[in-house]
Structures are given as structure tokens and as C-alpha cells.
Design an enzyme around this catalytic site. Sequence first.
Site, PDB file in Angstrom:
ATOM      1  CE  LYS A 110      -3.871  -1.641  -6.183  1.00  0.00           C
ATOM      2  NZ  LYS A 110      -3.345  -2.387  -5.132  1.00  0.00           N
ATOM      3  CB  SER A 134      -4.448   1.854  -6.361  1.00  0.00           C
ATOM      4  OG  SER A 134      -3.143   2.365  -6.203  1.00  0.00           O
ATOM      5  CG  ASN A 158      -3.408  -5.434  -3.473  1.00  0.00           C
ATOM      6  OD1 ASN A 158      -4.131  -4.782  -4.221  1.00  0.00           O
ATOM      7  ND2 ASN A 158      -2.414  -4.889  -2.785  1.00  0.00           N
ATOM      8  CD  GLU A 189       2.929   0.922  -5.975  1.00  0.00           C
ATOM      9  OE1 GLU A 189       1.712   0.979  -6.240  1.00  0.00           O
ATOM     10  OE2 GLU A 189       3.345   0.512  -4.879  1.00  0.00           O
ATOM     11  CG  ASN A 230     -11.694  -6.405  12.125  1.00  0.00           C
ATOM     12  OD1 ASN A 230     -11.253  -6.227  11.005  1.00  0.00           O
ATOM     13  ND2 ASN A 230     -10.967  -6.888  13.111  1.00  0.00           N
ATOM     14  N   GLY A 261      -3.252   3.573  -1.117  1.00  0.00           N
ATOM     15  CA  GLY A 261      -2.829   3.452   0.274  1.00  0.00           C
ATOM     16  C   GLY A 261      -3.841   4.105   1.201  1.00  0.00           C
ATOM     17  CG  HIS A 301      -1.647   0.407 -10.039  1.00  0.00           C
ATOM     18  ND1 HIS A 301      -1.143   0.187  -8.768  1.00  0.00           N
ATOM     19  CD2 HIS A 301      -1.769   1.751 -10.157  1.00  0.00           C
ATOM     20  CE1 HIS A 301      -0.982   1.345  -8.159  1.00  0.00           C
ATOM     21  NE2 HIS A 301      -1.358   2.301  -8.977  1.00  0.00           N
ATOM     22  CG  ASN A 302      -0.004  -3.099  -6.826  1.00  0.00           C
ATOM     23  OD1 ASN A 302      -0.710  -2.148  -7.124  1.00  0.00           O
ATOM     24  ND2 ASN A 302      -0.137  -3.734  -5.680  1.00  0.00           N
TER      25      ASN A 302
END
Length: 477
Positions: free
Chosen positions: A185, A131, A105, A192, A35, A133, A188-189
Site C-alpha cells: 500500500k 485504497s 496506512n 500515486e 469509535n 479514498g 502504491h501511494n
Amino acid sequence: MEAAQAKIGLVGLAVMGENLALNIERNGFPIAVYNRDPDKVERLLQTRAKGLHFIGAHTPAELVKSLERPRKIVLLVKAGQPVDWTVDQLRPYLEPGDIIVDGGNSWYEDTERRQKELSAKGIRFIGSGVSGGEEGALWGPSLMPGGEEDAYEQIRPIWEAIAAKVDDGPCVTYIGPGGSGHFVKMVHNGIEYGDMQLIAEAYDILHRGLGFSAEQLAEVFERWNGGVLSSFLIEITAKIFKVKDPETGKPLVDLIVDKAGQKGTGLWTSKVALDLGVPIPTIDAAIMARLLSGQRSQRTQAAGALEGPRGKRWAGDASELVAAVHDALYAAKICSYTQGMALLATASHNFGWNLRLGEIARIWKGGCIIRAQFLDGIREAYAKQADLPILLLDDRFRDAMSKAQLGFRKAIAAAQDLGIPCLAFSSSLAYYDSYRSERLPQNLTQAQRDFFGAHTYERTDKPELGAVHTEWQTLLG
Ligand code: NBP
């Protein structure tokens, strides 16, 4: 652990990265993590990853050194410039054949640019939607990988192991070339967003129109979750209505400011659909509704100034309205998914992606936010006819719409009578009625365009003439 032992590396230890890393390790793949802020690496190694097969890397060089060849590195950093920055940090240490998988994303065109830039050095780049969360990342997300298929083959065993599992397999499939994984994706969102707005409108009619308490709402949504609407979002909605604020004892949902945020993937879906010329009014309405919700101070002012029904309650039988709202929710959901699948079909055609729409519906059945049994019907519809022109024309959905359409109209009429806005419900019904209309009023629009701009029109009675123009003023005399 010795150097060069990890099967895969991961960069970006926020909520998604940390949980996905734990999922990967739990499934038998030793993992190295890095990170930008190294404290997060140490924290993870000292807490949730303690005693597990993790390698903590403090620099990009260390991360790359700790991986088996060809290196596979998953990025879960903030979309946009941070992805480019992270790729630039890793690039000097990578070799031809190494693979980067962007799990964020990202905008699909950025993914295609990165694929091109990296391929010059022989490095392969997969754009994989993830996807579900936090929980999905940890216990099984839905994964949408796109890029070179043979590069995906290298990570396939890991992706299949960590994905959610449903009755017909893991919720992952190779989506297609280029940025198709991130495109899918994004859609998909968008779907949603549509689902969430439709549920919000159903809640509004029951809450404001019938005066249902949180307890009654929980009961209704729980019941609905046992039928055709059964889905993760309906399930959590029922749960939300049951939660009480520990301080006040009131339903927590009632204490939440009515302003919904958005991070951008819904808006991207609408913009792309406009560019591709695909009507997706339910998803557009969901975005508009969030924008309107954000204009809170204007709404507060207007609330006292603008005329309309205020605090009016439904005078009829409550159970009839509940049944109508149920049907409206189901019918509008069918319209919304029809739009989303149409957008995918057009993108597939225009970009040469060869998307398998039934397979995409299948991998959305588990792990992701829109997961629902309903998606099995979509999978079956495309299994029967891969080039189905619109989902509404599949026998199952056409019959479902026939049964639900009266309730659909009744719920919207009730909302309009009570002055309750239902942007997504009414856009969905207008979409359905537009499709059902053999003749739309755009003959007049075309006449206007020809009147003021000589844009021409075609005649219904003389198609052989093609485009014709009329001097409208001259004919008026
Ligand atoms: P965030 O989207 O908040 O990203 C956090 C990570 O990005 C951290 O590792 C952070 O490093 C790094 N980062 C940031 Br912030 N700015 C950076 C910069 N300028 N340069 C380099 N690195 C930077 O985390 P997330 O919510 O876990 O999401 C990760 C990805 O997954 C995103 O693309 C997101 O859209 C997508 N996604 C999220 C969800 C969800 O439910 N949250 C679901 C599905 C997909 P630092 O620690 O050093 O600041």
C-alpha cells in the site's frame, strides 16, 4: 438486533471507517461499530446507517461481545500510536483465534511488531492496505491484505465482497506474510505521488508554455483519457479544469495556493527505497517537488531575484508540443512504475515475501487512486515472466518507450528552454538513459574514492584482479 450477531466489527468512524462499514453491511455482513468518541457512533446510527444491520457499541467490551467467534475487527484509525492505543483497548476482551485487521496506512514494521506482540496471546493481526479514498471505501476499494494466510482466509469472503470488481475479479488478493500488505500500500501511494507530479508538470508546460486556458486543458486531458493515459487521475484532472468558482466565475484551480501537502506514505517510500538500495528517482522527485512547493515565501523572494526565462511562450506549433507532452507523460509513467515494481521485487526478495507482482498490478486496476488500464500491461508482463528484471525490458513497454522517447526529450527540452521546472519528467528521463548506458561516469567517482580514501576499484581490462588500489599521487610524480 440480539447480542453476538455481527459478522465483523469496525473501530474508527472517520471518513474511511464510516464508508467501509456501510460497504460491508451493504454486501450482506451485519456489522458492529465503535469509535473513541461515542457521539460518532450515535450520529452514524441515526443517519446513514439508520435501519441497516448495524450494532452501535459504546465500549470496546460491548463491541467484542456483539461479534461472532472468531471475532474479526477492522481498525480504521489514524496510523501510529492510535493503532496501538486501540489494540490495547480491545486486547483484554479478545480470545485466541480472534483477528484484528488494520486497514489504515500503517508503517509496515509497526504491523510486524503488532503481529508478534499479539501472536503471544494467539490473536492474529492482518495489515491490510485500503485504497480509494472515501468513494472507494463506500463502493469498492482496492485491498492489500498481508499477514498469516489462514487468518486472511477468515476475512476473505468479506474482503472479496466489498472490493472493487474488474474484468478479472475482485481488486483484492492475499499479498504475503508480515507487513507486506502495508508495504505494498505504501508503494502504491509512492506511485500515486509520481503520477500526480507528472500530471502537474504536463499541466505546467501546457499552461505556462502554451498559455492554455482551463477550458483548453480540460479538452486536452479529456482526449488523453481516451487513450494510453486513460486513468482515474487523468479523468479527474479533466474534470477539475471544468470547475468554476461560484463566487468569481474563475476556474477554481487557478485560485488554489500552489502548495501541496503530504501525509507521509510517499516519503516512507523514498526512505525505504534508499535503505534497500533501489533507485526510484521519479517518486523522489515528486516528494521534492511538494517540499519545494511548500517553501512559498522563499520562492516568492527568489522569483524577483533569480535570472532565467520568465513568461516565455513556446514559439513553435502548439499541437506538436501537446503531442510531445503526451508522450513524455506516458514514457515517464512507464519509468515510474518500473521503479515502483523494482522496489516491490527487492523487498520481496530481501524479506522473503514471495510477492506476485502481476497480481498486485491486477488489484490496482480498480478501486484505487492509481487505477488505470495501463496496469493490465504490467499484469501481462509479469504473467509472461514472473522474474522480469525491470519492467522497461518487457516487449510492450520497451516498444512504447522507443516510440515515446523523442517526444519525451522534446517536452523536457521545451520546458528547460522556457524555464519551467520539471523535476519528475527529467528524473524519469535520466533514469531511462542511465539504464540504457552501458557505461556510466561512475568510473570517475570510483577513481576519486580510491584517490582520497583508498576505497579500491576494479579494472575493465583485468577483472581477474578484483579490487585494486592505486597510489594516485605517486603516479602523478
Ligand atoms: P483519520 O486518519 O483522521 O483517523 C480518524 C480516526 O482515528 C477516528 O476514529 C479517531 O477517533 C481516531 N483517532 C485519532 Br484522529 N487519534 C486517536 C488517538 N490518539 N487514539 C485513538 N484513536 C484516535 O481518518 P481517515 O482519514 O478515515 O483514515 C483512517 C485510516 O485510513 C488512516 O490510517 C489513513 O491513513 C488511512 N487512509 C485514509 C484515506 C483517506 O482518503 N482519508 C485513504 C486510504 C487510507 P475520534 O473520532 O475519537 O477522534
